[in-house]
Design an enzyme around this catalytic site. Structure first.
Site, PDB file in Angstrom:
ATOM      1  N   ASP A  69       9.419  12.750 -15.046  1.00 36.53           N
ATOM      2  CA  ASP A  69      10.572  13.089 -14.233  1.00 36.53           C
ATOM      3  C   ASP A  69      10.657  14.617 -14.157  1.00 36.53           C
ATOM      4  O   ASP A  69      10.043  15.336 -14.953  1.00 36.53           O
ATOM      5  CB  ASP A  69      11.833  12.500 -14.873  1.00 36.53           C
ATOM      6  CG  ASP A  69      13.057  12.682 -13.997  1.00 36.53           C
ATOM      7  OD1 ASP A  69      12.930  12.576 -12.764  1.00 36.53           O
ATOM      8  OD2 ASP A  69      14.146  12.947 -14.542  1.00 36.53           O
ATOM      9  N   ASP A  77      13.969  16.748 -13.082  1.00 36.89           N
ATOM     10  CA  ASP A  77      15.246  17.272 -13.585  1.00 36.89           C
ATOM     11  C   ASP A  77      15.543  16.706 -14.971  1.00 36.89           C
ATOM     12  O   ASP A  77      15.523  15.494 -15.183  1.00 36.89           O
ATOM     13  CB  ASP A  77      16.381  16.907 -12.630  1.00 36.89           C
ATOM     14  CG  ASP A  77      16.248  17.612 -11.289  1.00 36.89           C
ATOM     15  OD1 ASP A  77      16.183  18.843 -11.287  1.00 36.89           O
ATOM     16  OD2 ASP A  77      16.189  16.919 -10.264  1.00 36.89           O
TER      17      ASP A  77
END
Length: 259
Positions: free
Chosen positions: A13, A15
């Site tokens: 991922d 963020d």
């Protein structure tokens, strides 16, 4: 429990794992450098559908993080791939930004508000009441409801912002129709991403900061999962879920030597 095979490809991922509020997380640059040097397939994933991969590549580059465009996979791309497989050359009424509209244009979709096959809801900085009203009427008229991702809130420097999942709930309340979510935790996003880099789930790992999207998506796709504590999830949060990650680490810096 059978021992897992060595990790040959990585999905992470963005963020909360590589960056936080526009600032690189310590260890992120080193992790990405190690991935590029290793030659192992990898993808940086995001449920945010606002930006195109080229936009994200430029934004990450300005932060000192080097990620090639082909190594970025968004919920907008996953949504476009899903629609291309389901109904090639279809039509859609879209609420979203360039990341989503570009992805749909690239698969040959026509964007229209006249009897579209789908209403596609994505992330945008300004949700228009007029556009939401049009979407509700089109869904009531027979258009199928698709949503890029189920995230109900997103981060900002001022605090949480309502995100796609929250707006989808408004449309569902008005129409009685639930959307199909293409992004995490739908394992479809992970599988299409793995296919894009020629990787296999049994030798892949997913790194994320959210139990309900990143870890769940990796788990359901059959991957080894790593939860980092630099985002929204704390150590205490882990036991509140009926599933667990394979590993919990403080940050991406702890995984540099795993590549």
């Amino acid at each position: 429990m059978a021992e897992r095979k060595p990790i040959e490809s990585w999905l992470t991922d963005m963020d909360g794992v590589l960056i936080h509020e526009g600032v690189p997380i310590p260890g992120a640059a080193e992790f990405l450098k190690r991935l590029r040097e290793s030659g192992k397939p990898f993808l940086v994933l995001t449920n945010n559908s606002i930006y195109t991969p080229r936009d994200l590549q430029a934004r990450l580059s300005r932060m000192g993080l080097d990620v090639p465009v082909d190594n970025i996979w968004t919920s907008a791309l996953a949504t476009a791939k899903f629609l291309e497989d389901q109904r090639p050359g279809g039509t859609a009424y879209v609420i979203g930004e360039a990341g989503l509209t570009t992805a749909l244009h690239d698969i040959g979709y026509i964007l229209t508000d006249h009897e579209p096959d789908y209403v596609v809801l994505g992330e945008t900085r300004t949700y228009s009441f007029e556009a939401l009203t049009r979407a509700i009427r089109l869904i009531n008229g027979g258009a199928r409801f698709i949503c890029t991702n189920p995230d109900e809130t997103g981060p900002s420097t001022e605090g949480p912002l309502p995100a796609t999942g929250a707006v989808a709930a408004l449309i569902t309340k008005a129409t009685g129709k639930d959307p199909y979510f293409a992004g995490k935790p739908n394992p479809l996003m992970m599988r299409t991403g793995l296919n894009a880099i020629g990787a296999h789930s049994e030798t892949s790992a997913m790194i994320g900061d959210r139990m309900d999207t990143d870890v769940l998506a990796g788990l359901e796709a059959g991957m080894e999962t790593f939860l980092v504590l630099t985002g929204v999830t704390t150590h205490a949060d882990v036991d509140r879920h009926p599933f667990r990650p394979s590993w919990v680490v403080d940050s991406i810096a702890d995984l540099v030597d795993r590549v």
